[in-house]
Motif scaffolding. Sequence first.
Motif, PDB file in Angstrom:
ATOM      1  N   GLY A  36       0.836  -1.195   0.000  1.00 28.87           N
ATOM      2  CA  GLY A  36       0.000   0.000   0.000  1.00 28.87           C
ATOM      3  C   GLY A  36       0.864   1.235   0.000  1.00 28.87           C
ATOM      4  N   ARG A  37       0.292   2.329   0.475  1.00 34.83           N
ATOM      5  CA  ARG A  37       1.001   3.608   0.542  1.00 34.83           C
ATOM      6  C   ARG A  37       0.838   4.207   1.934  1.00 34.83           C
ATOM      7  N   ILE A  38       1.782   5.019   2.317  1.00 36.90           N
ATOM      8  CA  ILE A  38       1.649   5.733   3.580  1.00 36.90           C
ATOM      9  C   ILE A  38       0.692   6.900   3.341  1.00 36.90           C
ATOM     10  N   SER A  39      -0.423   6.868   4.075  1.00 39.03           N
ATOM     11  CA  SER A  39      -1.396   7.960   3.916  1.00 39.03           C
ATOM     12  C   SER A  39      -1.050   9.133   4.820  1.00 39.03           C
ATOM     13  N   ASN A  40      -0.525   8.846   5.986  1.00 38.52           N
ATOM     14  CA  ASN A  40      -0.050   9.875   6.904  1.00 38.52           C
ATOM     15  C   ASN A  40       0.749   9.187   8.004  1.00 38.52           C
ATOM     16  N   PHE A  41       1.156   9.949   8.993  1.00 37.00           N
ATOM     17  CA  PHE A  41       1.850   9.340  10.113  1.00 37.00           C
ATOM     18  C   PHE A  41       1.506  10.100  11.375  1.00 37.00           C
ATOM     19  N   MET A  42       1.681   9.422  12.492  1.00 36.72           N
ATOM     20  CA  MET A  42       1.316   9.984  13.782  1.00 36.72           C
ATOM     21  C   MET A  42       2.587  10.388  14.515  1.00 36.72           C
ATOM     22  N   VAL A  43       2.596  11.643  14.987  1.00 37.68           N
ATOM     23  CA  VAL A  43       3.766  12.223  15.642  1.00 37.68           C
ATOM     24  C   VAL A  43       3.425  12.527  17.095  1.00 37.68           C
ATOM     25  N   ASP A  44       4.318  12.149  18.006  1.00 37.22           N
ATOM     26  CA  ASP A  44       4.147  12.480  19.410  1.00 37.22           C
ATOM     27  C   ASP A  44       4.237  13.995  19.571  1.00 37.22           C
ATOM     28  N   LYS A  45       3.229  14.590  20.181  1.00 32.96           N
ATOM     29  CA  LYS A  45       3.178  16.051  20.317  1.00 32.96           C
ATOM     30  C   LYS A  45       4.321  16.605  21.158  1.00 32.96           C
ATOM     31  N   GLN A  46       4.773  15.857  22.148  1.00 30.97           N
ATOM     32  CA  GLN A  46       5.806  16.345  23.052  1.00 30.97           C
ATOM     33  C   GLN A  46       7.217  16.137  22.508  1.00 30.97           C
ATOM     34  N   GLY A  48       8.076  14.924  19.383  1.00 33.30           N
ATOM     35  CA  GLY A  48       8.247  15.088  17.946  1.00 33.30           C
ATOM     36  C   GLY A  48       8.595  13.790  17.245  1.00 33.30           C
ATOM     37  N   GLN A  49       8.640  12.704  17.980  1.00 30.97           N
ATOM     38  CA  GLN A  49       9.002  11.402  17.428  1.00 30.97           C
ATOM     39  C   GLN A  49       7.815  10.800  16.667  1.00 30.97           C
ATOM     40  N   VAL A  50       8.088  10.264  15.477  1.00 32.61           N
ATOM     41  CA  VAL A  50       7.050   9.582  14.716  1.00 32.61           C
ATOM     42  C   VAL A  50       6.803   8.231  15.367  1.00 32.61           C
ATOM     43  N   ARG A  51       5.554   7.958  15.685  1.00 30.22           N
ATOM     44  CA  ARG A  51       5.215   6.677  16.311  1.00 30.22           C
ATOM     45  C   ARG A  51       4.659   5.669  15.318  1.00 30.22           C
ATOM     46  N   TYR A  52       3.815   6.128  14.417  1.00 32.73           N
ATOM     47  CA  TYR A  52       3.160   5.217  13.485  1.00 32.73           C
ATOM     48  C   TYR A  52       3.179   5.784  12.078  1.00 32.73           C
ATOM     49  N   ALA A  53       3.349   4.904  11.116  1.00 35.96           N
ATOM     50  CA  ALA A  53       3.058   5.217   9.721  1.00 35.96           C
ATOM     51  C   ALA A  53       1.709   4.574   9.459  1.00 35.96           C
TER      52      ALA A  53
END
Length: 125
Positions: A36-46, A48-53
């Motif tokens: 598939g494709r990466i639709s977005n990703f989730m970033v920790d607000k505090q 700044g680390q990307v947690r999930y693609a």
Amino acid sequence: MTDDPIDVESLARSDLIASDRVEGTIVYNRKGEKLGRISNFMVDKQSGQVRYAILSFGGFLGIGNDHYPLPWSMLDYDKDQGGYVVELDKEVLDDAPRHDAEARPVYDEPYGRSVYDYYGLTYPW
């Protein structure tokens, strides 16, 4: 801000990538199959680390796609393929945690643990 042209070659060698270039990137498994494709990703607000693609898969022409949160640590970027590679067979996604675009889950600790547990990973937070 400058009007200097972007040095695309330098960007390709960089360890950093702009978020708009991650979104839409193809995800393959180790067999070279497109997942598939990466639709977005989730970033920790505090931190700044990307947690999930969020892998977008299924549907037709982007309609009816399911969205699968993949722990970012599962992805490896492959320059030769120009996409991310994960150690997954397509069948693993059959029962994987997922949601549709309009029904995003709350990415809280219990949900995060369920995602990490599904993929056999230790929840790090």
